[in-house]
Write an enzyme that holds these catalytic residues in place. Structure first.
Site, mmCIF file in Angstrom:
data_model
loop_
_atom_site.group_PDB
_atom_site.id
_atom_site.type_symbol
_atom_site.label_atom_id
_atom_site.label_comp_id
_atom_site.label_asym_id
_atom_site.label_seq_id
_atom_site.Cartn_x
_atom_site.Cartn_y
_atom_site.Cartn_z
ATOM 1 N N TYR A 141 0.811 -1.212 0.000
ATOM 2 C CA TYR A 141 0.000 0.000 0.000
ATOM 3 C C TYR A 141 0.849 1.269 0.000
ATOM 4 C CZ TYR A 141 -4.500 -2.302 0.698
ATOM 5 O OH TYR A 141 -5.642 -3.040 0.536
ATOM 6 N N LYS A 191 3.646 -15.553 3.057
ATOM 7 C CA LYS A 191 3.816 -16.347 1.828
ATOM 8 C C LYS A 191 5.316 -16.576 1.695
ATOM 9 C CE LYS A 191 2.283 -18.208 -2.026
ATOM 10 N NZ LYS A 191 1.477 -19.444 -2.044
ATOM 11 N N ASP A 223 -2.385 -18.681 1.384
ATOM 12 C CA ASP A 223 -3.358 -19.446 0.592
ATOM 13 C C ASP A 223 -4.021 -20.524 1.444
ATOM 14 O OD1 ASP A 223 -0.831 -20.617 0.665
ATOM 15 O OD2 ASP A 223 -0.834 -21.279 -1.431
ATOM 16 N N ASP A 247 -6.182 -7.369 4.114
ATOM 17 C CA ASP A 247 -7.323 -6.781 3.410
ATOM 18 C C ASP A 247 -8.171 -7.885 2.793
ATOM 19 O OD1 ASP A 247 -8.928 -4.779 2.185
ATOM 20 O OD2 ASP A 247 -7.858 -5.139 0.306
ATOM 21 N N ASP A 251 -12.167 -9.551 4.165
ATOM 22 C CA ASP A 251 -13.419 -9.618 3.394
ATOM 23 C C ASP A 251 -13.937 -11.054 3.400
ATOM 24 O OD1 ASP A 251 -13.285 -6.907 2.676
ATOM 25 O OD2 ASP A 251 -13.917 -7.298 0.623
HETATM 26 C C1 IPM Z 1 -10.337 -1.584 3.646
HETATM 27 C C2 IPM Z 1 -10.570 -1.042 2.270
HETATM 28 C C3 IPM Z 1 -9.416 -0.133 1.876
HETATM 29 C C4 IPM Z 1 -8.143 -0.937 1.934
HETATM 30 C C5 IPM Z 1 -9.611 0.511 0.495
HETATM 31 C C6 IPM Z 1 -10.889 1.300 0.402
HETATM 32 C C7 IPM Z 1 -8.431 1.353 0.108
HETATM 33 O O1 IPM Z 1 -10.752 -2.076 1.363
HETATM 34 O O2 IPM Z 1 -10.183 -0.784 4.596
HETATM 35 O O3 IPM Z 1 -10.309 -2.799 3.820
HETATM 36 O O4 IPM Z 1 -7.823 -1.679 0.980
HETATM 37 O O5 IPM Z 1 -7.438 -0.836 2.928
HETATM 38 MN MN MN Z 2 -10.795 -4.073 2.263
#
Ligand code: IPM
Ligand code: MN
Length: 373
Positions: A141, A191, A223, A247, A251
């Protein structure tokens, strides 16, 4: 106590969900006799439209003067032009880096009554209670170079994944300390069979783990971790991993809690009295925590009063716990959320037959009323 809270609604559903977070914080302050002052500022696409930049100076100074930040979400199709040099997401990176918020805590706990709302089998979900500690100020990032370029008329692009031993060690310490207050197990995810940074990550993880003999420690490839998260999620306690892996894994992990709309996060830097902190006794800059739902700005649901505010409300609870040390108050909010779910109230994302569908505001109100008792 008295506290100043900066509210940065951002874009899309951000305004609607932060309004409910504030409502619930307000109710909690009333109930427990605290004095919270809220001040709003622009961030993300809204800030770009008004000022030309995603994180205006005024927003940064407000955050700097505040005791904690509550953020909604940023981004949307309006600001998605890949050629643009200003992007809403830059505001997040500016806040994270600016306040040295290197540890992003994303707790994933399944409310038993949401089991059937998940896409996973109920028996797999039994006992899910984990926290992902995502490194937030390093890696892909922020690594340089990160750019597009051309060689002989062919398009190329490069991103860079750097980590230093300090960056790895400090986030590992956060994970191990957290595990001590929980089920005493840390899974460090990397990894290392491919990446040099991951080999460093694993080496440092081992060194830090040796300082916490009371906490079980394992290393896992990312993975494999992605697979085990849906295969045997209840065996995890604290997962610690680098920025991008965290990240992606969070999700995925959000689906263990039923929906992205349920998952809060806390982004923290050093405590002033943390023995691992490089700078001691400095006010604010190392102390401001940022609290936000893990979900995005969901532009297609904006302005319709349908977004689930629970992720933001639970983020507000994390603020009370981690920034203000108000554990009873944090639990009051978490218990109110559970009680409301128990009573069958749902937002659209977790709706099931036989339950009562609420809009964003109504869900915020019913949780606030529950806190008020
Ligand atoms: C999160 C989001 C952010 C990230 C995006 C919006 C830049 O997906 O906070 O998880 O990738 O950190
Ligand atoms: Mn995210």
């Amino acid at each position: 106590m008295r506290a100043n809270i900066a509210v940065l609604p951002g874009d899309g559903i951000g305004g609607e969900v932060t309004a409910e977070g504030v409502r619930v914080l307000w109710a909690t302050a009333e109930k427990f006799g605290h004095d919270f002052a809220f001040e709003k500022a622009l961030v993300g696409g809204a800030a770009i439209d008004a000022t030309g930049v995603a994180l205006p100076d005024e927003t940064m100074s407000l955050a700097q003067e505040s005791d904690a930040i509550l953020l909604g979400a940023v981004g949307g199709p309006k600001w998605d032009d890949p050629k643009s040099t200003v992007r809403p997401e830059q505001s997040l990176f500016g806040l994270r880096k600016g306040f040295m918020l290197f540890a992003n805590l994303r707790p994933v706990k399944l409310s038993p009554m949401l089991k059937s709302a998940s896409t996973l089998k109920e028996e797999v979900l039994d006992g899910v209670d984990l926290v992902v500690v995502r490194e937030l100020t390093g890696g892909l990032y922020f690594g340089q170079p990160s750019k597009r370029y051309e060689v002989d008329g062919t398009r190329h692009a490069i991103d860079t994944l750097p980590y230093s031993e300090e960056e790895v060690a400090r986030v590992q310490h956060v994970a191990f300390k957290l595990a001590r207050q929980r089920k005493k197990k840390v899974t460090s995810v990397d990894k290392q069979n491919v990446l040099a940074t991951s080999r460093l990550w694993r080496e440092i993880a081992g060194e830090v783990a040796a300082q916490y003999p009371d906490v079980a420690h394992e290393d896992m490839l990312v993975d494999a971790c992605a697979m085990h998260l849906v295969r045997r999620p209840s065996t995890f306690d604290v997962i610690v991993t680098e920025n991008m892996f965290g990240d992606i894994l969070t999700d995925e992990a959000s689906m263990l809690a039923g929906s992205m709309g349920m998952l809060p996060s806390a982004s923290l830097g050093y405590d002033n009295d943390d023995p691992n902190a490089p700078v001691k006794g400095e006010k604010n800059s190392l102390r401001v925590g940022l609290y936000e739902p893990i979900h995005g700005s969901a532009p297609k649901y904006a302005g319709q009063n349908v977004a689930n505010p629970i992720a933001t409300i639970l983020s507000a609870a994390l603020m009370l716990r981690y920034s203000f040390g108000l554990e009873a108050e944090a639990q009051a909010i978490e218990n109110a959320v559970s009680a409301v779910l128990e009573e069958g109230y749902r937002c659209n994302d977790i709706m099931e037959p036989g339950k009562t569908l609420l809009g964003t505001q109504e869900m915020g109100e019913i949780i606030a009323n529950k806190v008020a008792g």
